[in-house]
Design a protein around this motif. Structure first.
Motif, PDB file in Angstrom:
ATOM      1  N   ASN A  72       0.431  -0.959   0.011  1.00 31.60           N
ATOM      2  CA  ASN A  72       0.597  -0.011   0.096  1.00 31.60           C
ATOM      3  C   ASN A  72       1.004   1.444  -0.086  1.00 31.60           C
ATOM      4  OD1 ASN A  72      -2.888  -1.204  -0.690  1.00 31.60           O
ATOM      5  ND2 ASN A  72      -2.800  -1.943   2.544  1.00 31.60           N
ATOM      6  N   ALA A  73       2.163   1.270  -0.186  1.00 36.69           N
ATOM      7  CA  ALA A  73       2.591   2.694  -1.080  1.00 36.69           C
ATOM      8  C   ALA A  73       2.587   2.809  -2.418  1.00 36.69           C
ATOM      9  CB  ALA A  73       4.140   1.445  -0.181  1.00 36.69           C
ATOM     10  N   LYS A  74       2.978   3.913  -1.936  1.00 32.66           N
ATOM     11  CA  LYS A  74       3.292   4.267  -4.370  1.00 32.66           C
ATOM     12  C   LYS A  74       4.803   4.676  -4.623  1.00 32.66           C
ATOM     13  CE  LYS A  74       0.654   7.543  -7.093  1.00 32.66           C
ATOM     14  NZ  LYS A  74      -0.421   8.575  -7.352  1.00 32.66           N
ATOM     15  N   LEU A  75       5.175   4.503  -5.183  1.00 31.52           N
ATOM     16  CA  LEU A  75       6.383   5.561  -6.174  1.00 31.52           C
ATOM     17  C   LEU A  75       5.332   6.069  -6.805  1.00 31.52           C
ATOM     18  CD1 LEU A  75       9.489   4.099  -6.733  1.00 31.52           C
ATOM     19  CD2 LEU A  75       8.625   3.529  -8.809  1.00 31.52           C
ATOM     20  N   LYS A  76       7.110   7.350  -6.099  1.00 31.74           N
ATOM     21  CA  LYS A  76       6.700   8.726  -6.722  1.00 31.74           C
ATOM     22  C   LYS A  76       7.726   8.949  -7.809  1.00 31.74           C
ATOM     23  CE  LYS A  76       4.098  11.501  -5.116  1.00 31.74           C
ATOM     24  NZ  LYS A  76       2.899  11.273  -5.089  1.00 31.74           N
ATOM     25  N   ARG A  77       8.776   8.288  -7.752  1.00 27.35           N
ATOM     26  CA  ARG A  77       9.850   8.756  -8.105  1.00 27.35           C
ATOM     27  C   ARG A  77      11.060   8.395  -8.441  1.00 27.35           C
ATOM     28  NH1 ARG A  77       8.195  12.843  -5.775  1.00 27.35           N
ATOM     29  NH2 ARG A  77      10.082  13.545  -4.174  1.00 27.35           N
ATOM     30  N   ALA A  78      11.987   8.235  -9.125  1.00 23.02           N
ATOM     31  CA  ALA A  78      13.474   7.205  -9.593  1.00 23.02           C
ATOM     32  C   ALA A  78      14.396   9.061  -9.298  1.00 23.02           C
ATOM     33  CB  ALA A  78      13.986   6.412 -10.564  1.00 23.02           C
ATOM     34  N   VAL A  79      15.220   9.148  -8.594  1.00 26.98           N
ATOM     35  CA  VAL A  79      16.280   9.957  -8.711  1.00 26.98           C
ATOM     36  C   VAL A  79      17.236   9.862  -8.242  1.00 26.98           C
ATOM     37  CG1 VAL A  79      16.763  12.405  -7.190  1.00 26.98           C
ATOM     38  CG2 VAL A  79      14.256  12.029  -7.605  1.00 26.98           C
ATOM     39  N   ILE A  80      17.949  10.162  -9.910  1.00 29.05           N
ATOM     40  CA  ILE A  80      19.326  10.336  -9.490  1.00 29.05           C
ATOM     41  C   ILE A  80      20.667  11.505  -8.484  1.00 29.05           C
ATOM     42  CG2 ILE A  80      21.572  10.745 -11.793  1.00 29.05           C
ATOM     43  CD1 ILE A  80      19.023   9.038 -12.822  1.00 29.05           C
ATOM     44  N   LYS A  81      20.767  11.379  -7.411  1.00 26.54           N
ATOM     45  CA  LYS A  81      20.639  11.721  -6.521  1.00 26.54           C
ATOM     46  C   LYS A  81      21.858  13.103  -6.101  1.00 26.54           C
ATOM     47  CE  LYS A  81      19.463  12.492  -1.468  1.00 26.54           C
ATOM     48  NZ  LYS A  81      18.722  11.730  -0.568  1.00 26.54           N
ATOM     49  N   THR A  82      22.804  12.087  -6.268  1.00 31.24           N
ATOM     50  CA  THR A  82      24.747  11.991  -6.104  1.00 31.24           C
ATOM     51  C   THR A  82      25.739  11.748  -7.252  1.00 31.24           C
ATOM     52  OG1 THR A  82      24.686  10.916  -4.775  1.00 31.24           O
ATOM     53  CG2 THR A  82      24.534  12.897  -3.757  1.00 31.24           C
ATOM     54  N   ILE A 111      15.826   3.208 -12.918  1.00 30.87           N
ATOM     55  CA  ILE A 111      15.089   3.694 -13.302  1.00 30.87           C
ATOM     56  C   ILE A 111      14.128   2.679 -14.111  1.00 30.87           C
ATOM     57  CG2 ILE A 111      15.981   4.511 -16.022  1.00 30.87           C
ATOM     58  CD1 ILE A 111      18.191   5.809 -15.211  1.00 30.87           C
ATOM     59  N   ALA A 112      14.849   0.999 -14.004  1.00 35.53           N
ATOM     60  CA  ALA A 112      13.595   0.155 -14.208  1.00 35.53           C
ATOM     61  C   ALA A 112      12.760  -0.041 -13.636  1.00 35.53           C
ATOM     62  CB  ALA A 112      14.655  -1.065 -14.288  1.00 35.53           C
ATOM     63  N   VAL A 113      12.414   0.629 -12.630  1.00 31.22           N
ATOM     64  CA  VAL A 113      11.663   0.299 -11.822  1.00 31.22           C
ATOM     65  C   VAL A 113      10.576   1.296 -12.572  1.00 31.22           C
ATOM     66  CG1 VAL A 113      10.643   0.035  -9.672  1.00 31.22           C
ATOM     67  CG2 VAL A 113      12.485  -0.710  -9.738  1.00 31.22           C
ATOM     68  N   ALA A 114      11.141   2.203 -11.931  1.00 26.06           N
ATOM     69  CA  ALA A 114      10.248   3.506 -12.852  1.00 26.06           C
ATOM     70  C   ALA A 114      10.019   3.581 -14.259  1.00 26.06           C
ATOM     71  CB  ALA A 114      11.550   5.189 -12.729  1.00 26.06           C
ATOM     72  N   VAL A 115      10.329   2.573 -14.881  1.00 25.68           N
ATOM     73  CA  VAL A 115       9.592   2.954 -16.189  1.00 25.68           C
ATOM     74  C   VAL A 115       8.539   1.907 -16.265  1.00 25.68           C
ATOM     75  CG1 VAL A 115       9.914   1.419 -19.159  1.00 25.68           C
ATOM     76  CG2 VAL A 115      12.145   3.417 -17.675  1.00 25.68           C
ATOM     77  N   ARG A 116       8.907   1.179 -15.089  1.00 27.48           N
ATOM     78  CA  ARG A 116       7.259  -0.252 -15.381  1.00 27.48           C
ATOM     79  C   ARG A 116       6.598   0.352 -14.518  1.00 27.48           C
ATOM     80  NH1 ARG A 116      11.899  -2.816 -15.509  1.00 27.48           N
ATOM     81  NH2 ARG A 116      11.837  -4.279 -16.626  1.00 27.48           N
ATOM     82  N   ALA A 117       6.548   1.208 -13.538  1.00 24.22           N
ATOM     83  CA  ALA A 117       5.463   2.129 -13.238  1.00 24.22           C
ATOM     84  C   ALA A 117       5.183   3.542 -13.473  1.00 24.22           C
ATOM     85  CB  ALA A 117       6.265   2.394 -11.643  1.00 24.22           C
ATOM     86  N   HIS A 118       5.763   3.819 -14.693  1.00 25.87           N
ATOM     87  CA  HIS A 118       5.287   4.885 -15.074  1.00 25.87           C
ATOM     88  C   HIS A 118       5.678   6.501 -14.456  1.00 25.87           C
ATOM     89  CE1 HIS A 118       4.382   2.696 -18.151  1.00 25.87           C
ATOM     90  NE2 HIS A 118       3.664   1.708 -17.771  1.00 25.87           N
ATOM     91  N   VAL A 119       6.233   6.303 -13.375  1.00 25.21           N
ATOM     92  CA  VAL A 119       6.666   7.484 -12.916  1.00 25.21           C
ATOM     93  C   VAL A 119       7.545   7.986 -13.275  1.00 25.21           C
ATOM     94  CG1 VAL A 119       6.337   6.377 -10.813  1.00 25.21           C
ATOM     95  CG2 VAL A 119       8.365   6.523 -10.983  1.00 25.21           C
ATOM     96  N   PRO A 120       8.253   9.725 -13.249  1.00 29.96           N
ATOM     97  CA  PRO A 120       8.934  10.449 -13.032  1.00 29.96           C
ATOM     98  C   PRO A 120      10.294   9.766 -13.264  1.00 29.96           C
ATOM     99  CG  PRO A 120       7.051  12.157 -12.387  1.00 29.96           C
ATOM    100  CD  PRO A 120       7.153  10.529 -12.004  1.00 29.96           C
ATOM    101  N   ILE A 121      11.724  10.252 -13.838  1.00 30.61           N
ATOM    102  CA  ILE A 121      12.695  10.278 -12.828  1.00 30.61           C
ATOM    103  C   ILE A 121      13.113  11.492 -13.387  1.00 30.61           C
ATOM    104  CG2 ILE A 121      15.295   8.748 -14.199  1.00 30.61           C
ATOM    105  CD1 ILE A 121      13.320   7.804 -16.074  1.00 30.61           C
ATOM    106  N   MET A 122      14.142  11.899 -11.670  1.00 28.68           N
ATOM    107  CA  MET A 122      14.153  13.013 -12.198  1.00 28.68           C
ATOM    108  C   MET A 122      15.565  12.630 -11.088  1.00 28.68           C
ATOM    109  SD  MET A 122      11.221  14.194 -12.158  1.00 28.68           S
ATOM    110  CE  MET A 122      11.750  16.131 -11.098  1.00 28.68           C
TER     111      MET A 122
END
Length: 183
Positions: A72-82, A111-122
């Motif tokens: 019951n969580a929601k993936l919001k985004r993937a971030v390349i942070k540092t 990135i691979a998870v973000a593409v599957r979940a259709h969430v932004p890559i930041m």
């Protein structure tokens, strides 16, 4: 955290010199690119997700996405942070009980998870400022093929040859020299 810049997957490429895969991220609102070296399995996982290829059993990145959803969580985004010592660090940002939680991840996995979940890559602004590439003036726009065009053409077109890496030659050469100097 520094300002985040949205990117999309421009392409997946292969270096003919060492067979390393590179995911090229393109800033959504500018002609700025961020190449990141990734492993062959992660490149395949991203390709499968981009092309929406049906697999008989869930892959690891599907498992991560499904686990987040099942809890019951929601993936919001993937971030390349540092970026430290030529290594990119990423996180998956997940909303749990109204709070955002960052889960440490390799950028390629995020990135691979973000593409599957259709969430932004930041990408953090600091990382983009430090490692992005702006193509030279006069380069033909058709020299850079978007992931959408490539996915329509099929997976054989996603891994491209050296001639398609021309705008990244300086970047690749700098990285190779940097690695040689550390040895």
């Amino acid at each position: 955290m520094s300002k985040l810049i949205e990117v999309k997957i421009d392409s997946l490429r292969v270096s003919l010199t060492n067979q390393q895969r590179i995911v090229v991220l393109k800033q959504v609102d500018a002609e700025r690119f961020l190449p990141i070296w990734i492993g062959p399995y992660e490149a395949e996982a991203i390709t499968i997700a981009l092309q929406e290829i049906e697999v008989s059993r869930p892959q690891t990145h599907d498992l991560v996405k499904n686990t987040i959803t099942s809890l019951n969580a929601k993936l919001k985004r993937a971030v390349i942070k540092t970026l430290k010592d030529d290594i990119f660090f990423g996180v998956l940002v997940v909303e749990v009980n109204g709070k955002e939680v960052e889960i440490d991840s390799r950028p390629s996995d995020a990135i691979a998870v973000a593409v599957r979940a259709h969430v932004p890559i930041m990408v953090s602004e600091k990382v983009m400022d430090k490692a992005s590439i702006i193509p030279e003036e006069g380069k033909q726009e058709d020299e850079i093929i978007s992931s959408e065009e490539e996915t329509k053409q099929g997976s054989d077109q996603l891994i491209l040859g050296e001639d398609r890496l021309s705008i990244f030659e300086d970047y690749l050469e700098k990285k190779n020299q940097s690695k040689r100097h550390r040895r």
